[in-house]
Design a protein around this motif. Structure first.
Motif, PDB file in Angstrom:
ATOM      1  N   MET A  35      11.258  10.152 -61.183  1.00  0.00           N
ATOM      2  CA  MET A  35      12.278  10.693 -62.151  1.00  0.00           C
ATOM      3  C   MET A  35      13.562  10.030 -61.266  1.00  0.00           C
ATOM      4  SD  MET A  35      13.504  14.401 -63.761  1.00  0.00           S
ATOM      5  CE  MET A  35      11.739  14.710 -63.825  1.00  0.00           C
ATOM      6  N   HIS A  36      14.156   9.440 -62.363  1.00  0.00           N
ATOM      7  CA  HIS A  36      15.946   9.066 -62.350  1.00  0.00           C
ATOM      8  C   HIS A  36      16.426   9.896 -62.965  1.00  0.00           C
ATOM      9  CE1 HIS A  36      19.137   6.177 -63.154  1.00  0.00           C
ATOM     10  NE2 HIS A  36      18.830   5.619 -61.948  1.00  0.00           N
ATOM     11  N   VAL A  37      17.630  10.396 -62.092  1.00  0.00           N
ATOM     12  CA  VAL A  37      18.212  10.485 -61.934  1.00  0.00           C
ATOM     13  C   VAL A  37      19.760  10.063 -62.260  1.00  0.00           C
ATOM     14  CG1 VAL A  37      17.430  13.565 -62.700  1.00  0.00           C
ATOM     15  CG2 VAL A  37      18.570  12.280 -60.688  1.00  0.00           C
ATOM     16  N   ASP A  41      25.993  13.586 -64.615  1.00  0.00           N
ATOM     17  CA  ASP A  41      25.573  13.565 -65.929  1.00  0.00           C
ATOM     18  C   ASP A  41      25.805  14.254 -67.448  1.00  0.00           C
ATOM     19  OD1 ASP A  41      23.075  14.188 -68.048  1.00  0.00           O
ATOM     20  OD2 ASP A  41      22.348  16.335 -66.804  1.00  0.00           O
ATOM     21  N   SER A  81      21.689  19.920 -63.519  1.00  0.00           N
ATOM     22  CA  SER A  81      20.712  18.959 -64.325  1.00  0.00           C
ATOM     23  C   SER A  81      19.190  19.591 -63.245  1.00  0.00           C
ATOM     24  CB  SER A  81      21.012  17.487 -63.661  1.00  0.00           C
ATOM     25  OG  SER A  81      19.996  16.435 -63.231  1.00  0.00           O
ATOM     26  N   TYR A  82      19.577  20.088 -61.915  1.00  0.00           N
ATOM     27  CA  TYR A  82      18.404  20.444 -61.267  1.00  0.00           C
ATOM     28  C   TYR A  82      17.738  21.513 -61.521  1.00  0.00           C
ATOM     29  CZ  TYR A  82      15.923  22.790 -57.595  1.00  0.00           C
ATOM     30  OH  TYR A  82      14.415  23.316 -56.706  1.00  0.00           O
ATOM     31  N   LYS A  85      16.068  19.816 -65.504  1.00  0.00           N
ATOM     32  CA  LYS A  85      15.021  18.671 -65.546  1.00  0.00           C
ATOM     33  C   LYS A  85      14.913  17.674 -64.502  1.00  0.00           C
ATOM     34  CE  LYS A  85      18.776  16.632 -68.048  1.00  0.00           C
ATOM     35  NZ  LYS A  85      20.504  15.542 -69.007  1.00  0.00           N
ATOM     36  N   TRP A  86      14.494  18.693 -63.226  1.00  0.00           N
ATOM     37  CA  TRP A  86      13.788  17.913 -62.367  1.00  0.00           C
ATOM     38  C   TRP A  86      13.297  19.222 -61.316  1.00  0.00           C
ATOM     39  CZ3 TRP A  86      16.221  16.898 -57.188  1.00  0.00           C
ATOM     40  CH2 TRP A  86      17.933  17.523 -57.046  1.00  0.00           C
ATOM     41  N   LYS A  87      14.022  20.114 -61.922  1.00  0.00           N
ATOM     42  CA  LYS A  87      13.674  20.857 -60.269  1.00  0.00           C
ATOM     43  C   LYS A  87      12.183  20.764 -60.303  1.00  0.00           C
ATOM     44  CE  LYS A  87      13.509  25.721 -59.124  1.00  0.00           C
ATOM     45  NZ  LYS A  87      14.104  27.349 -59.535  1.00  0.00           N
ATOM     46  N   PHE A  89       9.389  18.682 -61.215  1.00  0.00           N
ATOM     47  CA  PHE A  89       9.108  18.013 -60.970  1.00  0.00           C
ATOM     48  C   PHE A  89       9.177  17.821 -59.614  1.00  0.00           C
ATOM     49  CE2 PHE A  89       9.542  13.297 -60.138  1.00  0.00           C
ATOM     50  CZ  PHE A  89       8.343  13.041 -60.649  1.00  0.00           C
ATOM     51  N   TYR A  90      10.447  18.318 -59.109  1.00  0.00           N
ATOM     52  CA  TYR A  90      10.656  18.091 -57.587  1.00  0.00           C
ATOM     53  C   TYR A  90       9.429  19.021 -56.389  1.00  0.00           C
ATOM     54  CZ  TYR A  90      13.338  18.030 -53.129  1.00  0.00           C
ATOM     55  OH  TYR A  90      13.626  18.028 -52.164  1.00  0.00           O
ATOM     56  N   VAL A  96      12.134  11.847 -56.506  1.00  0.00           N
ATOM     57  CA  VAL A  96      13.706  11.447 -57.544  1.00  0.00           C
ATOM     58  C   VAL A  96      14.906  10.791 -57.184  1.00  0.00           C
ATOM     59  CG1 VAL A  96      15.405  12.888 -58.614  1.00  0.00           C
ATOM     60  CG2 VAL A  96      13.290  14.133 -58.379  1.00  0.00           C
TER      61      VAL A  96
END
Length: 214
Positions: A35-37, A41, A81-82, A85-87, A89-90, A96
């Motif tokens: 995933m790209h962040v 943001d 964001s964390y 969006k990506w918590k 997934f990470y 990430v």
């Protein structure tokens, strides 16, 4: 258990967006979950205070705003964001790739301190306040003279310049800060020029890919 957090850093004009996208592409081609962040943001309401700060609404000079306050603007944006969006997934083992991170706060805000002890205290505070430690930080290293030229050329083409980019002296201080932090935290340095000329995207990407595998 968590995945990997790989961060791209570098002075303005170093190619962070390009190289982070290139790494995402290569990892996906290798079958990895990626995933790209990017920070700030700008598509999220959480970046409102950051936008106001960079636009100069709180002062036209970066030093007009206390570094602790400035850092919190960015920290809140990254927190949102964390969490949204990506918590997950990470935490489930995904990779990430971040274009800038807390590491950017370290660079840009530490330049506001002339006293070394105050600078060290600030960095310690920032780590305690907000820090999911990256597994790897890639510094795209560009000589200051080349970076200044790139930023000015971008402005001439109609690209926007925030309050950081408008102050060349500030860029110089940031360039020096990158060198200090690279040594302090063991960031991976990738040279982006050869004999004063920018290397090809492909060649830089090859070096980046090698760095994340070591």
């Amino acid at each position: 258990m968590h995945g990997l957090l790989i961060v791209f850093e570098g002075i303005d004009g170093s190619g962070k967006a390009t190289q982070s996208a290139e790494l995402v592409k290569r990892l996906k081609e290798a079958g990895r979950q990626v995933m790209h962040v990017s920070f700030p943001d700008y598509d999220s309401p959480s970046s409102a205070l950051v936008k106001m700060y960079l636009h100069g609404d709180f002062g036209k000079n970066p030093s007009d705003v206390n570094p602790y306050a400035s850092s919190l603007f960015y920290a809140l944006d990254r927190f949102a964001s964390y969490r949204t969006k990506w918590k997950n997934f990470y935490q489930q083992g995904g990779i990430v790739i971040a274009d800038r991170y807390t590491t950017s706060n370290m660079v840009h805000q530490m330049t506001k301190f002339d006293d070394e002890q105050e600078r060290a205290q600030f960095l310690e505070w920032l780590e305690k306040t907000e820090y999911t430690e990256p597994d790897c930080v890639i510094l795209l290293d560009v000589p200051l003279t080349v970076s200044e030229k790139l930023v000015k050329e971008r402005a001439a083409r109609g690209g926007s310049m925030d309050i950081h980019e408008q102050h060349i002296d500030y860029l110089r201080r940031c360039h020096a800060a990158y060198q200090i932090l690279c040594q302090k935290y063991g960031w991976r340095r990738v040279e982006c020029t050869h004999e004063g000329a920018i290397r090809s995207i492909h060649d830089i990407a090859n070096d980046v890919f090698c760095e994340i595998q070591t």
